[in-house]
Scaffold this motif. Structure first.
Motif, PDB file in Angstrom:
ATOM      1  N   ALA A   1       5.545  -4.297  24.468  1.00 58.32           N
ATOM      2  CA  ALA A   1       4.525  -5.279  24.448  1.00 58.32           C
ATOM      3  C   ALA A   1       3.089  -4.240  24.919  1.00 58.32           C
ATOM      4  N   TRP A   2       2.101  -5.110  24.342  1.00 53.99           N
ATOM      5  CA  TRP A   2       0.791  -4.606  24.281  1.00 53.99           C
ATOM      6  C   TRP A   2       0.051  -5.425  25.550  1.00 53.99           C
ATOM      7  N   THR A   3      -0.942  -4.876  26.178  1.00 52.75           N
ATOM      8  CA  THR A   3      -1.976  -6.004  26.977  1.00 52.75           C
ATOM      9  C   THR A   3      -2.988  -6.120  25.734  1.00 52.75           C
ATOM     10  N   TYR A   4      -3.727  -7.116  26.118  1.00 48.72           N
ATOM     11  CA  TYR A   4      -4.750  -7.681  25.408  1.00 48.72           C
ATOM     12  C   TYR A   4      -6.007  -6.554  25.748  1.00 48.72           C
ATOM     13  N   PRO A   5      -6.621  -6.235  24.432  1.00 50.56           N
ATOM     14  CA  PRO A   5      -7.817  -5.311  24.684  1.00 50.56           C
ATOM     15  C   PRO A   5      -8.916  -6.162  25.034  1.00 50.56           C
ATOM     16  N   LEU A   6     -10.037  -5.369  25.655  1.00 54.13           N
ATOM     17  CA  LEU A   6     -11.303  -5.996  25.518  1.00 54.13           C
ATOM     18  C   LEU A   6     -12.129  -5.837  24.822  1.00 54.13           C
ATOM     19  N   SER A   7     -13.281  -6.622  24.538  1.00 50.81           N
ATOM     20  CA  SER A   7     -13.884  -6.977  23.239  1.00 50.81           C
ATOM     21  C   SER A   7     -15.130  -5.767  23.541  1.00 50.81           C
ATOM     22  N   PRO A   8     -15.726  -5.240  22.683  1.00 49.91           N
ATOM     23  CA  PRO A   8     -16.842  -4.268  22.733  1.00 49.91           C
ATOM     24  C   PRO A   8     -18.097  -5.238  23.205  1.00 49.91           C
ATOM     25  N   GLY A   9     -19.013  -4.414  23.849  1.00 45.27           N
ATOM     26  CA  GLY A   9     -20.330  -4.980  24.265  1.00 45.27           C
ATOM     27  C   GLY A   9     -21.502  -4.457  23.669  1.00 45.27           C
ATOM     28  N   ASN A  10     -22.503  -5.158  23.765  1.00 43.50           N
ATOM     29  CA  ASN A  10     -23.838  -4.682  23.208  1.00 43.50           C
ATOM     30  C   ASN A  10     -23.833  -4.185  21.761  1.00 43.50           C
TER      31      ASN A  10
ATOM     32  N   GLY B   1      -5.304  -2.999  26.328  1.00 42.00           N
ATOM     33  CA  GLY B   1      -5.071  -2.549  25.143  1.00 42.00           C
ATOM     34  C   GLY B   1      -3.964  -1.515  24.970  1.00 42.00           C
ATOM     35  N   THR B   2      -3.073  -1.494  25.838  1.00 40.34           N
ATOM     36  CA  THR B   2      -2.282  -0.208  25.967  1.00 40.34           C
ATOM     37  C   THR B   2      -0.650  -0.664  25.646  1.00 40.34           C
ATOM     38  N   HIS B   3       0.106   0.158  25.127  1.00 42.28           N
ATOM     39  CA  HIS B   3       1.590  -0.101  24.636  1.00 42.28           C
ATOM     40  C   HIS B   3       2.435   0.456  25.726  1.00 42.28           C
TER      41      HIS B   3
ATOM     42  N   HIS C   1      -7.638   1.179  26.415  1.00 39.83           N
ATOM     43  CA  HIS C   1      -7.364   1.792  25.343  1.00 39.83           C
ATOM     44  C   HIS C   1      -7.257   0.804  24.151  1.00 39.83           C
ATOM     45  N   ARG C   2      -7.285   1.425  22.930  1.00 38.63           N
ATOM     46  CA  ARG C   2      -7.199   0.580  21.792  1.00 38.63           C
ATOM     47  C   ARG C   2      -6.624   1.661  20.685  1.00 38.63           C
ATOM     48  N   ASP C   3      -6.094   0.930  19.564  1.00 33.41           N
ATOM     49  CA  ASP C   3      -5.601   1.792  18.353  1.00 33.41           C
ATOM     50  C   ASP C   3      -7.064   2.124  17.546  1.00 33.41           C
ATOM     51  N   PHE C   4      -7.607   0.952  17.337  1.00 29.83           N
ATOM     52  CA  PHE C   4      -8.992   1.450  16.353  1.00 29.83           C
ATOM     53  C   PHE C   4      -9.854   0.307  16.470  1.00 29.83           C
ATOM     54  N   TYR C   5     -11.106   0.451  15.909  1.00 27.54           N
ATOM     55  CA  TYR C   5     -12.053  -0.580  15.622  1.00 27.54           C
ATOM     56  C   TYR C   5     -12.050  -0.935  14.152  1.00 27.54           C
ATOM     57  N   LEU C   6     -12.149  -2.269  13.966  1.00 29.81           N
ATOM     58  CA  LEU C   6     -12.377  -2.826  12.582  1.00 29.81           C
ATOM     59  C   LEU C   6     -13.680  -3.315  12.526  1.00 29.81           C
ATOM     60  N   VAL C   7     -14.565  -2.782  11.998  1.00 30.55           N
ATOM     61  CA  VAL C   7     -15.930  -3.021  11.997  1.00 30.55           C
ATOM     62  C   VAL C   7     -16.091  -3.416  10.532  1.00 30.55           C
TER      63      VAL C   7
ATOM     64  N   SER D   1     -24.970  -8.621   8.989  1.00 27.80           N
ATOM     65  CA  SER D   1     -24.772  -8.662  10.295  1.00 27.80           C
ATOM     66  C   SER D   1     -23.481  -8.024  10.363  1.00 27.80           C
ATOM     67  N   VAL D   2     -22.952  -7.736  11.748  1.00 21.96           N
ATOM     68  CA  VAL D   2     -21.819  -6.951  11.768  1.00 21.96           C
ATOM     69  C   VAL D   2     -20.805  -7.436  12.913  1.00 21.96           C
ATOM     70  N   GLN D   3     -19.592  -7.386  12.724  1.00 20.50           N
ATOM     71  CA  GLN D   3     -18.662  -7.994  13.630  1.00 20.50           C
ATOM     72  C   GLN D   3     -17.720  -6.690  13.842  1.00 20.50           C
ATOM     73  N   VAL D   4     -17.605  -6.536  15.216  1.00 14.82           N
ATOM     74  CA  VAL D   4     -16.677  -5.389  15.706  1.00 14.82           C
ATOM     75  C   VAL D   4     -15.526  -5.809  16.485  1.00 14.82           C
ATOM     76  N   THR D   5     -14.334  -5.736  15.658  1.00 15.01           N
ATOM     77  CA  THR D   5     -13.238  -5.932  16.354  1.00 15.01           C
ATOM     78  C   THR D   5     -12.291  -4.871  17.043  1.00 15.01           C
ATOM     79  N   VAL D   6     -11.906  -5.164  18.288  1.00 13.58           N
ATOM     80  CA  VAL D   6     -10.928  -4.144  18.822  1.00 13.58           C
ATOM     81  C   VAL D   6      -9.626  -4.474  18.637  1.00 13.58           C
ATOM     82  N   VAL D   7      -8.669  -3.377  17.887  1.00 17.87           N
ATOM     83  CA  VAL D   7      -7.458  -3.519  17.771  1.00 17.87           C
ATOM     84  C   VAL D   7      -6.479  -2.730  18.628  1.00 17.87           C
ATOM     85  N   ALA D   8      -5.497  -3.551  19.164  1.00 14.07           N
ATOM     86  CA  ALA D   8      -4.647  -2.887  19.901  1.00 14.07           C
ATOM     87  C   ALA D   8      -3.231  -3.475  19.638  1.00 14.07           C
TER      88      ALA D   8
END
Length: 997
Positions: free
Chosen positions: A266-275, A243-245, A297-303, A338-345
């Motif tokens: 370019a950005w590397t792919y971010p990792l998804s959150p766990g638990n 998730g780094t630029h 790294h990541r820019d932010f979380y979209l919840v 229910s909730v969906q947590v999205t990592v954005v990078a």
């Protein structure tokens, strides 16, 4: 028969030769050597060597030259033996050899300085350094000192050997150089995984080395540097942060050359959150989402919060990349989420989901228990609450009955077979998932007969309601009433009065709220079915009403404070005195601001906010504000009708009260004029300005306290034309001198135009500086009239023109000739036609003999000759040809010529004495310049006398002749180079008279 076996070598030296020989068997007393250049006779150098010597050096020779060397050995008894040999010095190598690319990736240029001496030519051999392959082998003439090798490979090292060639000898010098590298293209950087990036590019063959630098843009540090040899077209960067630029820079090098290439990010792919979990929070109607922060790294979380079994998105929240939880407040009670947590990078995302969770339900509101007029039944009802269903319970206070369950959607239940006049208690709870709300409880009796004509009214009061009724016909011990909030069905208070009461006032109520009063008649332990009445307390008007301006987008924002009490809705009325239409908007009770868009710019608006509660309403005072005016469009500044005026025009964009036109001098920016014009006026004439000046105009629109400026427009006043224009020919050249006087005002310069008379060619244009008052126009046609026009120029505008006509001096005729065609009365004049134009020629013929002008002729401008007739014979004339253009003239040089003389007439001979002859004659025509008299001995043909006489002579006496001898006499008339002879006459001196007779 003894041989010396002479040999020559140079030992690698270009200016020396070593001569060697064998010593004769009988020995030698000495050796003499002579060196001469091939093709020349005498020796250039001599040398000698003693006995027992077998070699000799010649120094100071010219490199690359062929020499002839003669070696003579002196033997005993003065005998000699000789041997001659030819040799050649080695050529000298070139100096200052260089090989440069000049920044080119496909060519190298070799340059050198010639070495001393002679050479037959140069041999150039170019090798590719890596492959050692011969790329180019050329021979060039000896005078060349440079050569261009093209079609080479980019970013490659080459070796050049330049050989100076003389005969079979050569001297070489080498140099190395690189071609400039070519820059790789089509650089791309894309993620391979969460920890790798793949870089690729094209055109990598044009550089010896490629240098790659990968930089972490988050930390601004260099992560990886890489140098790769020619040909590499891709590379994968490993072990990066998810998730780094990243930024990748590419450059190419070849030798000392470096070319900076393209770059990419370019950005590397971010990792998804766990638990990811979703659970109840401490606050009511709130849920908290939690997750484990992934590596990288990541820019932010979209919840994203999703509602119901279908997972419909209801809320999106963005939180920082270092957060691990977020709480959702204000959720609907009794619902499944229910909730969906999205990592954005950068452009990439990675998501994870939670399991479902419920919010705690609320108890139903508006719960009521009534008999519906029956003493044996009670109807329980409530307002729908969110959840899966309801849990109900009913029974006398001392004897509860079993619970019963109902599914959601049911909001009432009727209990039959009850005892009249009995107090019953009803409980209802909402069920949602694992949660059951606290019960809502209500008690009621089976009713006696109810009171009649129950009413409830506010009487114009905001905190009280008055209830009244008519007593029932059957007796009762009293009345009891319950006041409820109609909307929530919540109990407010109970009222109990005696049976002689028929009205009661309820105080301390909430303004604008709807209440329901239920009144029943009481008889002992029994109550009649209730009679109910509903009304609203009078609402309070809103406070703090304001109206503020918004610029982008153009509009007005209304704000107000909610007064105490309840509100069904707010009604907003916006209007303007300048517009008939008005805006009417209704908003909900929880809204305290509203923005009106699409309004007219620059307009004053009034706002009234009205509170609505039930059928009642209460209004605020008026608030007022102006919308921003729009800046004026299409502001144009054009010259006015006079040079001292500017005409300003614009297009109104709507709104505003008036406009302020500001005028400033463009160079100084200081405002010199402020003019206020009312709305509706779209043009203005500014007077009293300086002609030919550059001005700046800005228009400010005003509306209430607001001002806005238009775009600045630039304009020029028209300059005044120059004064006192004159043009005169320049006598020494085919040119015109143009003069004028400067007019008042300013200008950028002058434009002059010369139009040739009678010509269809376009005019010739010239420019002059703003301070100029004269200009000389050269290279014009001789003898040609021109219309000279001049304008003063300021910006794109010109003044009125000033015109004047003038002519150049004509060109004088050339190659003038005056020829005699063999006539005594005619002369022929011709000349070459000069360049340019003229009105005519004036040809003047002068008589040099009489010093007077003989004839003047006027000929057409294309004439080139004239024949003069009826001239005096034997006279000298001069002619001049003048080209005339108006009052201007140009004359040729004068040339002279003679007419032929006429032959003398009436020639007579006489002999007054024995040794004398008298010749007499008469002059023909106008005479001659002179006369020549010759006498010949007729018998022998001997020329015995010659006399040159003036033009006035008419006779001549020859003396000392032989008596009695026959003579022949010739008399010639002369004029310049021409002469004409009379026929010869013969005559004898006197002693011969008898013989002649």
């Amino acid at each position: 028969g003894t041989l010396l076996n002479v040999s020559v070598s140079n030992h690698g030296r270009s200016d020396s030769l070593l001569v060697s020989w064998d010593e004769p068997e009988e020995g030698a007393n000495e050796y003499s050597l002579a060196l001469s250049s091939l093709g020349s006779g005498g020796p250039l150098k001599n040398g000698s060597a003693g006995p027992n010597t077998t070699s000799f050096w010649f120094h100071g020779l010219t490199p690359g030259t062929r020499y002839k060397i003669k070696v003579t050995a002196t033997l005993a008894c003065m005998e000699t033996i000789s041997q001659t040999i030819t040799a050649q010095t080695s050529p000298s190598p070139v100096h200052n050899l260089s090989l440069s690319s000049g920044g080119s990736s496909a060519s190298l240029r070799a340059t050198w300085a010639h070495g001393p001496g002679q050479r037959d030519g140069y041999g150039l051999a170019l090798y590719h350094s890596d492959s050692q392959a011969l790329v180019r082998n050329v021979s060039i003439p000896p005078s060349a000192s440079t050569f261009l090798f093209d079609g080479l490979l980019a970013g490659s090292e080459y070796a050049l050997k330049v050989s100076t060639l003389t005969g079979s000898s050569q001297a070489s010098t080498s140099v190395h150089q690189w071609t400039a590298p070519s820059i790789p293209t089509q650089l791309r950087l894309s993620p391979g995984s969460s920890t790798s990036l793949v870089a690729s590019w094209a055109g990598a063959a044009g550089a010896a080395w490629l240098h790659l630098e990968l930089r972490n843009l988050l930390t601004q540090t260099v992560t990886t540097t890489l140098s790769a040899r020619r040909g590499l077209t891709s590379y994968t960067f490993q072990h990066l942060h998810p998730g780094t630029h990243y930024w990748l820079g590419l450059s190419a090098t070849a030798g000392s050359y470096t070319a900076v290439g393209p770059n990419a990010t370019a950005w590397t792919y971010p990792l998804s959150p766990g638990n990811v979990t979703l659970s109840s929070a401490e606050e009511q109607s709130s849920l908290q989402a939690r997750w484990s922060i992934p590596v990288g790294h990541r820019d932010f979380y979209l919840v994203t919060l999703r509602e119901g079994e279908d997972g419909v998105p209801t809320r999106n929240i963005s939180v920082g990349g270092d957060n691990g939880h977020v709480t959702f407040h204000g959720l609907s009670p009794g619902k499944q989420y229910s909730v969906q947590v999205t990592v954005v990078a950068g452009p990439y995302q990675a998501s994870a989901f939670s399991t479902a969770a419920w919010t705690e339900p609320l108890a139903p509101s508006g719960v009521s228990l009534s008999s519906q007029g029956s003493p044996h039944s009670l109807l329980a009802s409530w307002e729908e609450a969110v959840g899966e269903g309801y849990l109900l319970a009913l029974g006398p206070a001392e004897h509860p009955v079993k619970n019963s369950s109902l599914l959601r959607g049911v909001t009432s239940f009727t209990y039959e077979g009850l005892h009249p006049g009995t107090l019953y208690t009803f409980e209802v709870s909402t069920v949602a998932g694992p949660y059951t709300s606290s019960p809502q409880c209500i008690s009621n009796w089976t009713y006696p007969l109810p009171p009649e004509q129950l009413t409830l009214s506010n009487g114009g009061h905001s905190t009280s309601l008055q209830a009244s009724w008519r007593a029932t016909s059957s007796g009762s011990t009293g009345y009891t009433g319950t006041l409820l909030e109609t909307k929530s069905q919540q109990w407010v208070r109970n009222v109990t009065v005696g049976n002689d009461w028929t009205n009661v006032t309820l105080e301390d109520l909430v303004p604008g709220r709807q209440y329901t009063l239920e009144v029943a008649a009481v008889a002992g332990p029994y109550r009649s079915p209730v009679q109910s009445a509903t009304d609203w307390t009078y609402p309070l008007a809103p406070a703090g009403v304001t109206l503020t301006n918004t610029r982008r987008p153009l509009g007005l924002s209304a704000f107000w404070d909610k007064a105490a009490g309840d509100v069904d809705q707010f009604h907003l009325q916006l209007y303007s005195k300048s517009h008939a239409a008005q805006r009417n908007i209704s908003v909900g009770p929880n809204t305290h601001n509203f923005t009106f868009l699409g309004l007219s710019p620059g307009t004053q608006y009034f706002l009234k906010v009205t509170v609505l509660s039930g059928p009642y309403r209460s209004s605020s005072h008026f608030a007022t504000e102006w919308t921003y005016p729009l800046s004026l469009a299409n502001v144009s500044v054009q010259p006015g009708q006079r040079p001292q005026e500017l005409h300003v025009s614009w297009v109104e964009s709507g709104g505003g009260r008036d406009h302020l036109v500001q005028l400033s001098v463009a160079e100084s920016l200081s405002i010199i004029r402020n003019v206020s014009v009312p709305r509706g006026v779209t043009q203005l004439d500014l007077e009293g300005l300086v002609p030919g000046s550059r001005y700046r105009v800005e228009i400010i629109s005003q509306a209430g306290p607001h001002r806005i400026s238009s775009q600045t427009a630039i304009g020029y006043t028209v300059p005044l034309p120059p004064r006192s224009l004159s043009a005169s020919p320049v006598s020494t050249a085919w040119a015109l001198a143009v003069n004028w006087e400067t007019a008042p005002g300013q200008r950028d310069g002058y434009l002059l135009s010369l139009l040739e008379e009678g010509s269809s060619a376009p005019p010739r244009n010239l420019e002059a500086g703003k301070d100029s008052t004269n200009v000389t126009v050269p290279q014009l046609e001789p003898g040609t009239c021109y219309l000279v026009g001049i304008w003063a120029v300021a910006g794109p505008y010109r003044s009125l023109p000033k015109n004047v006509t003038s002519c150049t001096v004509p060109a004088a005729p050339t190659n003038l000739s005056l020829m005699n065609p063999g006539s005594s009365s005619e002369l022929y004049t011709s000349w070459n036609k000069p360049p340019g134009r003229r009105d005519h020629y004036r040809i003047t013929l002068y008589s040099l003999s009489t010093q007077s002008r003989v004839q003047v002729q006027t000929l057409s401008p294309d004439a080139q000759n004239i024949t003069w007739t009826h001239l005096e014979s034997g006279r000298r004339f001069a002619v001049q040809v003048t080209a005339v253009k108006g009052s201007l003239e140009a004359s040729s040089i004068n040339v002279t010529q003679w007419t032929h003389p006429l032959a003398p007439a009436n020639l007579t001979l006489g002999s007054p004495s024995a040794s004398v002859l008298l010749a007499s004659w008469a002059a023909a025509g106008h005479g001659a310049e002179g006369f020549v008299v010759d006498v010949y001995d007729t018998a022998s043909g001997t020329h015995v006398g010659h006399t040159v006489l003036g033009g006035n002579a008419r006779s001549h006496i020859f003396r000392s002749l032989r008596p009695g001898t026959l003579y022949s006499v010739a008399v010639r008339a002369t004029a310049g180079p021409f002469h004409t002879s009379a026929p010869n006459l013969t005559h004898c001196t006197r002693e011969c008279d008898a013989l002649l007779s």
